[in-house]
Motif scaffolding. Structure first.
Motif, PDB file in Angstrom:
ATOM      1  N   ARG A  92      -6.362   5.679 -18.083  1.00 45.66           N
ATOM      2  CA  ARG A  92      -7.703   6.023 -18.537  1.00 45.66           C
ATOM      3  C   ARG A  92      -7.703   6.597 -19.955  1.00 45.66           C
ATOM      4  NH1 ARG A  92     -12.870   7.742 -16.654  1.00 45.66           N
ATOM      5  NH2 ARG A  92     -13.625   9.458 -17.952  1.00 45.66           N
ATOM      6  N   SER A  93      -6.719   7.407 -20.280  1.00 45.00           N
ATOM      7  CA  SER A  93      -6.705   8.025 -21.603  1.00 45.00           C
ATOM      8  C   SER A  93      -6.539   6.977 -22.699  1.00 45.00           C
ATOM      9  CB  SER A  93      -5.574   9.056 -21.706  1.00 45.00           C
ATOM     10  OG  SER A  93      -5.861  10.179 -20.917  1.00 45.00           O
ATOM     11  N   PHE A 103      -9.304   8.592 -11.482  1.00 39.81           N
ATOM     12  CA  PHE A 103      -9.808   9.757 -12.212  1.00 39.81           C
ATOM     13  C   PHE A 103     -11.055  10.313 -11.528  1.00 39.81           C
ATOM     14  CE2 PHE A 103     -12.910  11.292 -15.330  1.00 39.81           C
ATOM     15  CZ  PHE A 103     -12.199  12.291 -15.973  1.00 39.81           C
ATOM     16  N   MET A 120      -0.817   7.697 -19.135  1.00 33.57           N
ATOM     17  CA  MET A 120      -0.467   8.505 -17.975  1.00 33.57           C
ATOM     18  C   MET A 120      -1.208   7.982 -16.741  1.00 33.57           C
ATOM     19  SD  MET A 120      -0.830  12.636 -17.719  1.00 33.57           S
ATOM     20  CE  MET A 120       0.164  12.904 -19.179  1.00 33.57           C
ATOM     21  N   LYS A 121      -0.467   7.759 -15.672  1.00 36.68           N
ATOM     22  CA  LYS A 121      -1.069   7.279 -14.438  1.00 36.68           C
ATOM     23  C   LYS A 121      -0.582   8.171 -13.298  1.00 36.68           C
ATOM     24  CE  LYS A 121      -0.886   2.477 -16.087  1.00 36.68           C
ATOM     25  NZ  LYS A 121      -0.239   1.152 -15.918  1.00 36.68           N
ATOM     26  N   ILE A 172      -7.555  13.164 -24.494  1.00 35.28           N
ATOM     27  CA  ILE A 172      -6.932  12.978 -23.180  1.00 35.28           C
ATOM     28  C   ILE A 172      -8.030  12.648 -22.174  1.00 35.28           C
ATOM     29  CG2 ILE A 172      -5.563  14.065 -21.373  1.00 35.28           C
ATOM     30  CD1 ILE A 172      -4.493  15.974 -23.582  1.00 35.28           C
ATOM     31  N   GLY A 173      -7.826  11.585 -21.432  1.00 34.94           N
ATOM     32  CA  GLY A 173      -8.849  11.158 -20.475  1.00 34.94           C
ATOM     33  C   GLY A 173      -9.775  10.109 -21.068  1.00 34.94           C
ATOM     34  N   GLY A 174      -9.584   9.804 -22.335  1.00 35.60           N
ATOM     35  CA  GLY A 174     -10.391   8.757 -22.974  1.00 35.60           C
ATOM     36  C   GLY A 174     -11.597   9.312 -23.696  1.00 35.60           C
ATOM     37  N   ASP A 215       1.346   4.979  -1.643  1.00 35.74           N
ATOM     38  CA  ASP A 215       1.719   3.987  -2.663  1.00 35.74           C
ATOM     39  C   ASP A 215       0.460   3.396  -3.322  1.00 35.74           C
ATOM     40  OD1 ASP A 215       3.565   2.611  -4.198  1.00 35.74           O
ATOM     41  OD2 ASP A 215       3.455   0.828  -2.927  1.00 35.74           O
ATOM     42  N   GLN A 216      -0.492   4.243  -3.601  1.00 34.88           N
ATOM     43  CA  GLN A 216      -1.758   3.839  -4.218  1.00 34.88           C
ATOM     44  C   GLN A 216      -1.927   4.556  -5.546  1.00 34.88           C
ATOM     45  OE1 GLN A 216      -4.771   2.047  -3.213  1.00 34.88           O
ATOM     46  NE2 GLN A 216      -3.407   0.973  -1.809  1.00 34.88           N
ATOM     47  N   ARG A 217      -2.461   3.841  -6.514  1.00 36.78           N
ATOM     48  CA  ARG A 217      -2.770   4.479  -7.787  1.00 36.78           C
ATOM     49  C   ARG A 217      -3.977   5.399  -7.601  1.00 36.78           C
ATOM     50  NH1 ARG A 217      -4.072   1.837 -13.729  1.00 36.78           N
ATOM     51  NH2 ARG A 217      -4.584   3.826 -14.681  1.00 36.78           N
ATOM     52  N   LEU A 248       0.216   8.371  -9.114  1.00 42.61           N
ATOM     53  CA  LEU A 248       0.491   7.565  -7.928  1.00 42.61           C
ATOM     54  C   LEU A 248       0.550   8.484  -6.717  1.00 42.61           C
ATOM     55  CD1 LEU A 248       1.518   4.780  -6.746  1.00 42.61           C
ATOM     56  CD2 LEU A 248       3.819   5.702  -7.087  1.00 42.61           C
ATOM     57  N   VAL A 275       2.231   8.984  -3.669  1.00 45.85           N
ATOM     58  CA  VAL A 275       3.499   8.420  -3.204  1.00 45.85           C
ATOM     59  C   VAL A 275       3.424   8.045  -1.724  1.00 45.85           C
ATOM     60  CG1 VAL A 275       5.964   8.886  -2.919  1.00 45.85           C
ATOM     61  CG2 VAL A 275       4.762   9.712  -4.943  1.00 45.85           C
ATOM     62  N   ASP A 276       2.766   8.893  -0.952  1.00 52.04           N
ATOM     63  CA  ASP A 276       2.684   8.600   0.488  1.00 52.04           C
ATOM     64  C   ASP A 276       1.954   7.289   0.752  1.00 52.04           C
ATOM     65  OD1 ASP A 276       4.081  10.838   1.117  1.00 52.04           O
ATOM     66  OD2 ASP A 276       2.300  12.076   1.527  1.00 52.04           O
TER      67      ASP A 276
END
Lengths: 157, 291
Positions: free
Chosen positions: B16-17, A14, A1-2, A57-59, A9-11, A4, A6-7
Motif C-alpha cells: 500500500r505504501s 490495511f 511492506m506487506k 508511509i501507507g501511501g 497464510d493470507q495477506r 502476512l 502466518v496461521d
C-alpha cells in the motif's frame, strides 16, 4: 511492506493509519480470513528515516504539494517566504464554463489556521480547501478540518 | 520443524505504501520539469572560497545579456549567496497549484535559493527528532535539492546553472537526481591547494561519466579598479594542470577586480560590465552547443 497472517497464510489488509503527532506512527492491518488485527508501530527514528525521502508511509492521500518536504521539515523558515495562491483561485468547478469555486472559512477555523506556522500555513490551507471543494463543502469549520485530518491522514498537520 | 513463511515477493499485489513507486514518481517529476531546459550545467569546485557563486552569478548575467534564458539553482543550501548576488529581493515566492514561481534577478535570471526561505541570519536546520540528526540530514538536503529542481516553474531555459557547495557530496546527489546533466564547469584559483581539491571533484565527475565542460581560473590576477592595470595576485598553475588532466579547456582566466566585487555585493551585478565574463559566456555556449 506487506503483512502476512502466518496461521492463515493470507495477506493482511490495511485498516487504518494514525499519526499521534509525537513522531511515531501506527498502522493497523487485518487478516481477511480470521479477522485478527495487528498494528505496526514505528518509533520517531524509523518514521523519520522514511519520511525524509519525501514519501508517505501507507501511501499518499493528497497530491504532493510544491516544496512539501522543504516546507514541512525546515526549522525556522522565514515568515512570509511563500505566497500561496488563495484556494480556489486556480480551480474551476465542474459545470461547463464554471466560475472559480471557492470555500470560506468560519471564524473558528480561521483562528485555528492562524496557529499553523506561516511557513506551511498556505500549503495546509490549500489541502483543507481542496478537501472541501471536492466534497461540495462551502464553509470550512473546525469540524471539517477534523474530518479532513482523519480522512486524509493529516494528523501531523 | 520450522514452518515456511511466504516471502514479500510471493505475496501478490503492490504494498500500500508504494515507497519505491513514490520515489520513482519524484524522479519522473524532476525529468518532466526539466524537459524544457536545454542544458543543465553544474558549477563546482570542491574547494571553498574560490568564488563559485560569484562566477555563477556573473556568468548567468552575461549569458542573459547574450540573449539566453537562464536560471540559477543555488545548491549551496547551507551557505546560500547566489540570489542576493543576482539582486533578488526578499519578496514572497508565489506558490501555484503545481509549482513555485522563481523570482527574477539581474537580466531576468530566474533564481531559487534556500536564502529565500530562511530568516535573516538563520542557519538551515531540520525539524524532528532531536538526536543524531546526521542520520537523515543528507537525505533531507537531497530532498530540498530535488524540490528545487522539480517544483520550481523554471519554464523554458537555455541554461540552468547549478551552483554547488564546496566538497563533492552535492555533485553526487545532483548526478543521481539528474541523469541528463549536460556537464560541469570547474572553478579554481591558481594555488596548489585548490588544484588538489578540484582534482578530486573532477575525478568524481569522470567516474560518473559527466562531461567536463571546462575550467575557470578565478582570481588569476589582480586588476586595479582605478586604472585597469593587471598584476599578479597568487602563484600556481592549477587551471592549466587541471585542464590537462581532464582533457578540457581553460574557458576563462578571471581577474580579481574590487570594482566588480563591490558591484556584485551591492546587488548591481554587471555594473560595470566585465568583458571577461562575456567571453566566458561565449566559450561555455560554444561548449554546450557542441555537446
Amino acid at each position: 511492506m506487506k503483512f502476512l497472517c502466518v496461521d492463515c497464510d493470507q495477506r493482511m489488509v490495511f485498516e487504518e493509519r494514525q499519526l499521534p503527532g509525537d513522531g511515531t506512527l501506527a498502522v493497523a492491518f487485518r487478516c481477511p480470513a480470521c479477522g485478527r488485527t495487528v498494528a505496526l508501530l514505528t518509533n520517531p527514528w524509523e518514521t523519520q528515516l522514511v519520511s525524509s525521502l519525501g514519501v508517505i508511509i501507507g501511501g499518499r492521500t493528497v497530491p504532493e504539494q510544491p516544496m512539501e518536504l522543504t516546507r514541512t521539515t525546515t526549522e525556522g523558515g522565514r515568515e512570509g517566504a511563500f505566497a500561496d495562491a488563495e484556494p480556489g483561485e486556480e480551480r474551476r468547478d465542474s459545470t461547463p464554463g464554471g466560475a472559480p469555486a471557492r470555500v470560506t472559512w468560519d471564524d473558528r477555523a480561521t483562528q485555528r489556521l492562524a496557529n499553523v506556522p506561516s511557513f506551511v500555513r498556505g500549503m495546509v490551507k490549500r489541502i483543507y480547501a481542496d478537501y472541501a471543494l471536492e466534497r461540495g463543502i462551502a464553509v470550512i469549520t473546525p469540524e471539517v478540518m477534523d474530518a479532513a485530518r482523519s480522512d486524509l491522514g493529516l494528523e501531523g498537520m | 520443524m520450522t514452518r515456511r513463511i511466504r516471502t514479500y515477493r510471493e505475496l501478490s499485489g503492490e504494498d500500500r505504501s508504494g515507497i519505491v513507486a513514490q520515489v520513482v514518481a519524484q524522479q519522473d517529476r524532476v525529468r518532466e520539469r526539466l524537459r524544457a531546459v536545454r542544458h543543465t550545467v553544474a558549477v563546482m569546485s570542491g574547494k571553498g572560497g574560490v568564488g563559485k557563486s560569484f562566477v555563477t552569478a556573473l556568468l548567468a548575467a552575461a549569458l542573459a545579456e547574450a540573449g539566453k534564458r537562464v536560471g540559477v539553482l543555488d545548491a549551496d543550501l547551507q551557505g546560500p549567496t547566489a540570489a542576493r548576488m543576482l539582486g533578488v529581493g526578499r519578496e514572497p515566492l508565489a506558490v501555484r497549484d503545481d509549482d513555485v514561481v522563481p523570482p527574477e534577478g539581474a537580466r531576468g535570471v530566474r533564481v531559487i535559493s534556500s536564502d529565500l526561505l530562511l530568516a535573516e541570519g538563520a542557519p538551515l536546520k531540520w525539524k524532528e527528532p532531536g538526536e543524531a540528526r546526521f542520520v537523515w540530514r543528507g537525505t533531507l538536503e537531497a530532498g530540498m535539492l530535488r524540490e528545487f529542481l522539480a517544483d520550481v516553474a523554471w519554464g523554458e531555459l537555455d541554461l540552468l546553472l547549478v551552483d554547488l557547495p564546496p566538497g563533492t557530496d552535492r555533485l553526487t546527489t545532483l548526478m543521481e537526481l539528474l541523469p541528463g546533466l549536460t556537464g560541469v564547469l570547474a572553478v579554481t584559483i591558481p594555488s596548489d591547494a585548490s588544484l588538489r581539491a578540484v582534482a578530486r571533484s573532477l575525478q568524481l565527475a569522470r567516474e560518473g561519466r559527466i562531461r567536463i565542460l571546462g575550467i575557470v581560473e578565478n582570481m588569476a590576477n589582480y586588476r586595479c579598479a582605478h586604472c585597469g592595470a593587471q598584476g599578479p595576485l597568487m602563484t600556481g598553475d592549477a587551471a592549466d594542470r587541471l585542464a590537462a588532466e581532464a582533457a578540457a579547456p581553460v574557458l576563462a582566466r578571471l581577474p580579481f577586480d574590487p570594482a566588480v566585487q563591490a558591484a556584485v555585493d551591492g546587488g548591481r551585478i554587471g555594473e560595470p560590465a566585465d568583458p571577461a565574463f562575456a567571453a566566458l559566456a561565449a566559450a561555455l555556449l560554444a561548449r554546450v552547443e557542441g555537446a
